[in-house]
Design a protein around this motif. Sequence first.
Motif, PDB file in Angstrom:
ATOM      1  N   ILE A  29       0.728  -1.215   0.113  1.00  0.00           N
ATOM      2  CA  ILE A  29      -0.078   0.106   0.004  1.00  0.00           C
ATOM      3  C   ILE A  29       0.992   1.254   0.093  1.00  0.00           C
ATOM      4  N   GLU A  30       2.185   1.146   0.183  1.00  0.00           N
ATOM      5  CA  GLU A  30       2.873   2.278   0.228  1.00  0.00           C
ATOM      6  C   GLU A  30       4.352   1.909  -0.074  1.00  0.00           C
ATOM      7  N   GLU A  31       5.226   2.902  -0.564  1.00  0.00           N
ATOM      8  CA  GLU A  31       6.622   2.391  -0.895  1.00  0.00           C
ATOM      9  C   GLU A  31       7.308   3.689  -1.043  1.00  0.00           C
ATOM     10  N   THR A  32       8.460   3.802  -0.290  1.00  0.00           N
ATOM     11  CA  THR A  32       9.304   4.929  -0.583  1.00  0.00           C
ATOM     12  C   THR A  32      10.610   4.475  -1.232  1.00  0.00           C
ATOM     13  N   SER A  33      11.332   5.197  -2.153  1.00  0.00           N
ATOM     14  CA  SER A  33      12.801   4.878  -2.810  1.00  0.00           C
ATOM     15  C   SER A  33      13.796   5.779  -2.016  1.00  0.00           C
ATOM     16  N   ALA A  34      15.066   5.801  -2.413  1.00  0.00           N
ATOM     17  CA  ALA A  34      16.165   6.401  -2.107  1.00  0.00           C
ATOM     18  C   ALA A  34      15.960   7.838  -2.579  1.00  0.00           C
ATOM     19  N   ASP A  35      15.132   7.888  -3.590  1.00  0.00           N
ATOM     20  CA  ASP A  35      15.156   9.434  -4.240  1.00  0.00           C
ATOM     21  C   ASP A  35      14.151  10.065  -3.517  1.00  0.00           C
ATOM     22  N   SER A  36      13.231   9.415  -2.856  1.00  0.00           N
ATOM     23  CA  SER A  36      12.147   9.998  -2.090  1.00  0.00           C
ATOM     24  C   SER A  36      11.998   9.440  -0.760  1.00  0.00           C
ATOM     25  N   PRO A  37      12.951   9.295   0.236  1.00  0.00           N
ATOM     26  CA  PRO A  37      12.946   8.422   1.295  1.00  0.00           C
ATOM     27  C   PRO A  37      12.133   8.976   2.498  1.00  0.00           C
ATOM     28  N   LEU A  38      11.605   8.392   3.418  1.00  0.00           N
ATOM     29  CA  LEU A  38      11.060   8.672   4.892  1.00  0.00           C
ATOM     30  C   LEU A  38      12.060   9.225   5.607  1.00  0.00           C
ATOM     31  N   GLU A  39      11.651  10.477   6.044  1.00  0.00           N
ATOM     32  CA  GLU A  39      12.641  11.098   7.086  1.00  0.00           C
ATOM     33  C   GLU A  39      11.944  11.778   8.045  1.00  0.00           C
ATOM     34  N   PHE A  40      12.606  11.563   9.196  1.00  0.00           N
ATOM     35  CA  PHE A  40      11.965  11.868  10.399  1.00  0.00           C
ATOM     36  C   PHE A  40      12.885  11.841  11.551  1.00  0.00           C
ATOM     37  N   VAL A  41      12.677  12.632  12.682  1.00  0.00           N
ATOM     38  CA  VAL A  41      13.236  12.834  13.822  1.00  0.00           C
ATOM     39  C   VAL A  41      13.074  11.798  14.651  1.00  0.00           C
ATOM     40  N   PHE A  42      13.820  10.868  15.166  1.00  0.00           N
ATOM     41  CA  PHE A  42      13.343   9.690  16.008  1.00  0.00           C
ATOM     42  C   PHE A  42      13.173  10.032  17.317  1.00  0.00           C
ATOM     43  N   GLY A  43      12.088   9.591  17.784  1.00  0.00           N
ATOM     44  CA  GLY A  43      11.784   9.800  19.313  1.00  0.00           C
ATOM     45  C   GLY A  43      10.849  11.122  19.502  1.00  0.00           C
ATOM     46  N   ALA A  44      10.462  11.887  18.487  1.00  0.00           N
ATOM     47  CA  ALA A  44       9.780  12.961  18.366  1.00  0.00           C
ATOM     48  C   ALA A  44       8.346  12.865  18.561  1.00  0.00           C
ATOM     49  N   GLY A  45       7.840  11.577  18.675  1.00  0.00           N
ATOM     50  CA  GLY A  45       6.241  11.634  18.592  1.00  0.00           C
ATOM     51  C   GLY A  45       5.492  11.414  17.343  1.00  0.00           C
ATOM     52  N   ARG A  46       5.999  11.709  16.247  1.00  0.00           N
ATOM     53  CA  ARG A  46       5.506  11.483  15.033  1.00  0.00           C
ATOM     54  C   ARG A  46       5.270  10.376  14.286  1.00  0.00           C
ATOM     55  N   MET A  47       5.898   9.494  14.794  1.00  0.00           N
ATOM     56  CA  MET A  47       5.805   7.981  14.055  1.00  0.00           C
ATOM     57  C   MET A  47       5.309   6.849  15.079  1.00  0.00           C
TER      58      MET A  47
END
Length: 180
Positions: A25-43
């Motif tokens: 249902i969802e896929e990211t690639s190296a050109d458009s990766p998932l990026e986030f700050v770990f531990g920030a409560g967003r994931m």
Amino acid sequence: MEIGRNKFVSLTYQLRLDGAQGEMIEETSADSPLEFVFGAGRMLEMFEEKLDGMKAGDKFDFELKAKDAYGEVNEDAIVDLPKNIFEVNGSVDEEMLTVGNSVPMQDANGNRLNGIILEVSDDAVKMDFNHPLAGDNLHFSGAILSVREATEDELVAVTSSCSSHGDGCDSGCGDSCGCH
């Protein structure tokens, strides 16, 4: 560097329903990766727990049961609303009230919610305010591209976004991989 609190993580992933061979249902690639700050409560908390301690180049493959992802379907989150609350300037936009449409709304406390229209009658609209992935087991596989210290600006952006929306999620956050 290992993934941990306040680290900026970049990764690719595939998200499938109900196992490694399930519907993607969802896929990211190296050109458009998932990026986030770990531990920030967003994931999703369990998503982060599975990634904790990994390094750039590490691969991952795990499943989150529904209870550890977006929860089970809550029947109380399926409600009938009076059709007149959808009026703007005295009329209802009938095109907007189409079964399957996602409609942004607010609760009595001003929190933003998205509801999926299930049924429309002459005087009511049945909406489902469960997360679209509630009740689903999620299978993630992918790779960690990079891990680095989050910049001060990235930490400030996450903090201000979390406090302004109250739930740690904003509309820029994907439907799947993270936001509660």
